[in-house]
Scaffold this active site. Structure first.
Site, PDB file in Angstrom:
ATOM      1  NE  ARG A  55      -1.544  -2.318   2.743  1.00 13.69           N
ATOM      2  CZ  ARG A  55      -1.648  -3.564   2.302  1.00 13.69           C
ATOM      3  NH1 ARG A  55      -2.686  -3.933   1.630  1.00 13.69           N
ATOM      4  NH2 ARG A  55      -0.698  -4.450   2.543  1.00 13.69           N
ATOM      5  CB  THR A  56       3.405   2.571   2.301  1.00 15.44           C
ATOM      6  OG1 THR A  56       2.665   2.054   3.404  1.00 15.44           O
ATOM      7  CG2 THR A  56       3.954   3.926   2.651  1.00 15.44           C
ATOM      8  CE  LYS A  84      26.848  -3.458  -6.423  1.00 14.74           C
ATOM      9  NZ  LYS A  84      26.929  -2.269  -7.284  1.00 14.74           N
ATOM     10  NE  ARG A 105       7.137   0.663   4.922  1.00 16.53           N
ATOM     11  CZ  ARG A 105       5.931   0.106   4.882  1.00 16.53           C
ATOM     12  NH1 ARG A 105       5.801  -1.170   4.588  1.00 16.53           N
ATOM     13  NH2 ARG A 105       4.850   0.813   5.142  1.00 16.53           N
ATOM     14  CG  HIS A 133       3.472   3.897   8.543  1.00 14.57           C
ATOM     15  ND1 HIS A 133       3.635   4.721   7.444  1.00 14.57           N
ATOM     16  CD2 HIS A 133       3.015   2.711   8.052  1.00 14.57           C
ATOM     17  CE1 HIS A 133       3.309   4.044   6.351  1.00 14.57           C
ATOM     18  NE2 HIS A 133       2.926   2.831   6.693  1.00 14.57           N
TER      19      HIS A 133
HETATM   20  N1   CP Z   1      -0.298  -0.142   5.863  1.00 16.06           N
HETATM   21  C1   CP Z   1       0.906  -0.355   5.310  1.00 16.06           C
HETATM   22  O1   CP Z   1       1.915   0.265   5.676  1.00 16.06           O
HETATM   23  O2   CP Z   1       0.908  -1.328   4.349  1.00 16.06           O
HETATM   24  P1   CP Z   1       2.168  -1.767   3.498  1.00 16.06           P
HETATM   25  O3   CP Z   1       3.156  -2.415   4.457  1.00 16.06           O
HETATM   26  O4   CP Z   1       1.637  -2.717   2.469  1.00 16.06           O
HETATM   27  O5   CP Z   1       2.790  -0.530   2.902  1.00 16.06           O
END
Ligand code: CP
Length: 307
Positions: A55-56, A84, A105, A133
């Site tokens: 999603r993110t 590496k 991320r 998040h």
């Molecule tokens: N909600 C969320 O962060 O989903 P993903 O890990 O799929 O990005």
């Protein structure tokens, strides 16, 4: 009104005031109602995912494309020079030269903050370990407003992995601005960290701790369920609690009519599929809202003017 977000990082939800959050949610609503096709033409987003995501990553990338911008990046650290031995510091230094904004991320807590210190381009934290998040929190707040018509004075249960789930850490902090009544439902080994409880107490918030969803399900407006973060703890411990915090359609019989079930997704076995067919399920709408909220964030960070 000037745009305070222009050229800014988004590392933690606690950096945003209530009026700044309102501005993002209002902008997302405008974009949902009336798409802005060429707003970010010529801008490039670097989508840097050192950890798995559906999603993110896809909603940030789709958001940039829908606003007319371009995207470069990776979804697997194994395909980058990290394999590496390149440090995150060096990677960010280099990526900074290629992009106008970096969405990061990373499994390490504090990675996004470090990146923001290294880069002169805006960094958006798309999840750093178990820490924060913030864009998820913004889409959660947008969704709560959309399905309840308000953010103030709601009863919200946070269920599941409250120790490692970064989405519940960010969201519970953000909700302190809205006089929320909190219910924390988890096994003892996955309870909400003390620093979050202390923060809520310092803001005068009222929270209670539970070990069973049925104790609170008829009292809440939002049931915010999270996945057990299997990848973040011991296998033997995981087996002891697996499946104990699952929601079935049967459990929804006595809930308030306005109660909505949210989940940041992905789900594993926390919500049975039959729940999807009830009026209480709202997690797929929540995931869709990620697109509009991330469009709003990119529009505000990369565009000097408000619209
Ligand atoms: N909600 C969320 O962060 O989903 P993903 O890990 O799929 O990005």
């Amino acid at each position: 009104m000037s745009n305070h977000f222009y050229d800014r990082d988004l590392i933690s939800i606690s950096e945003l005031s209530q009026s700044e959050i309102s501005l993002i949610l209002d902008t997302a609503k405008k974009i949902k109602q009336s798409p802005k096709k060429n707003l970010l033409q010529g801008k490039i987003l670097a989508s840097c995912f050192f950890e798995a995501s559906t999603r993110t990553r896809l909603s940030f990338e789709a958001a940039m494309l829908k606003l007319g911008g371009g995207v470069c990046g990776f979804s697997d650290a194994g395909s980058t020079s990290a394999k590496k031995g390149e440090s995150l510091y060096d990677s960010i230094k280099v990526i900074t030269a290629y992009a106008d904004v970096i969405v990061l991320r990373h499994p390490q807590e504090g990675a996004a903050r470090m990146a923001a210190e290294v880069s002169n381009k805006p960094i958006i934290n798309a999840g750093d370990g178990s820490n924060q998040h913030p864009s998820q929190t913004l889409l959660d707040l947008y969704t709560i407003y959309e399905c309840q018509g308000r953010l103030d004075d709601l009863h919200i249960a946070f269920v599941g992995d409250l120790k490692y789930g970064r989405t519940v850490h960010s969201l519970s902090q953000a909700c302190a601005a809205y006089n929320t009544k909190y219910y924390f439902v988890s096994p003892d080994i996955l309870k909400m960290p003390e620093y979050i409880c202390d923060y809520l107490s310092s803001k005068g918030m009222n929270y209670s701790i539970h070990s069973n969803i049925n104790e609170i399900i008829d009292q809440v407006d939002i049931l915010y369920i999270t996945r057990l973060q299997k990848e973040r703890f011991d296998e033997a411990e995981f087996k002891q609690i697996q499946g104990k915090y699952s929601l079935t359609a049967e459990m929804l019989r006595e809930v308030k009519p306005n109660m909505r079930v949210m989940h940041p997704l992905p789900r594993v076995d926390e919500i049975e599929v039959a729940v999807d067919r009830t009026k209480h399920a709202y997690y797929f709408e929540q995931a869709e809202n990620g697109l509009y909220v991330r469009e709003a964030l990119l529009a505000l960070i990369l565009n000097k003017e408000l619209f």
